[in-house]
Write a protein that holds these residues in place. Structure first.
Motif, PDB file in Angstrom:
ATOM      1  N   PRO A 117      75.500 120.347 -29.791  1.00  0.00           N
ATOM      2  CA  PRO A 117      75.169 119.235 -30.782  1.00  0.00           C
ATOM      3  C   PRO A 117      73.894 118.447 -29.995  1.00  0.00           C
ATOM      4  N   PHE A 118      72.963 117.930 -30.926  1.00  0.00           N
ATOM      5  CA  PHE A 118      72.037 117.006 -30.335  1.00  0.00           C
ATOM      6  C   PHE A 118      72.517 115.920 -29.823  1.00  0.00           C
ATOM      7  N   ALA A 119      72.271 115.327 -28.668  1.00  0.00           N
ATOM      8  CA  ALA A 119      72.631 113.985 -28.125  1.00  0.00           C
ATOM      9  C   ALA A 119      71.493 113.520 -27.548  1.00  0.00           C
ATOM     10  N   ALA A 120      70.838 112.523 -28.443  1.00  0.00           N
ATOM     11  CA  ALA A 120      69.686 111.746 -27.961  1.00  0.00           C
ATOM     12  C   ALA A 120      69.991 110.970 -26.545  1.00  0.00           C
ATOM     13  N   HIS A 121      69.099 111.520 -25.378  1.00  0.00           N
ATOM     14  CA  HIS A 121      69.476 110.988 -24.050  1.00  0.00           C
ATOM     15  C   HIS A 121      68.554 111.012 -23.391  1.00  0.00           C
TER      16      HIS A 121
END
Length: 169
Positions: A117-121
């Motif tokens: 899953p995309f994790a904005a970091h």
């Protein structure tokens, strides 16, 4: 070639992120990400052929998304590997739509990518001490392009080199 698609901060944003990285590094230790390599990954492709680069350029050029901004306002970590990062307490809906649109285009185009899953970091440190804090002042990041990167091993370490940049509207 080892590829990924991400967002590249402008020089002032990169400087602000590097300042926060340096502050956290002084407290948490670990290995800091080089200033030149600071970015936010939208999709990790991994090993790919030269032909895939052309396909990815066409796929990225077909993304019809507006410019938007994100605010990096939290520092946290991924427990595995001691990865310390900056992120958004409330991710921009435009960022989430862009990541979903890109990942759907990759899947539709038959391009393999990391399905996590995309994790904005933005990764700041590796092997750092765990942290969870809200920044005193958010780093405002105007997003104006999507970038295709190649990850290259050099005698000075890994370097992320832009191969293609697609401007957002």
């Amino acid at each position: 070639m080892r590829l990924f698609i991400g967002l590249a901060p402008s020089a002032p944003v990169r400087k602000a992120i590097a300042t926060e990285r340096d502050r956290l590094h002084a407290v948490l230790g670990g290995k800091p990400t080089s200033t030149a390599n600071l970015h936010l990954t939208l999709a990790f492709i991994g090993q790919a052929s030269v032909q895939t680069v052309q396909s990815l350029r066409q796929l990225i050029a077909g993304i019809d998304a507006p410019r938007f901004a994100i605010d990096l306002d939290i520092a946290s970590d991924f427990k595995h590997g001691g990865i310390v990062w900056l992120g958004c307490s409330t991710p921009s809906p435009s960022l989430l739509v862009l990541a979903d649109t890109l990942r759907e285009a990759l899947a539709d185009g038959g391009v393999d990518f990391d399905p996590q899953p995309f994790a904005a970091h933005v990764t700041l440190l590796r092997k750092g001490t765990p942290v969870a804090e809200t920044l005193g002042a958010a780093i405002h990041w105007p997003v104006d392009a999507v970038v295709l990167y190649v990850s290259e091993s050099t005698s000075q370490g890994v370097r992320y080199r832009p191969l293609y940049r697609h401007a957002l509207k």
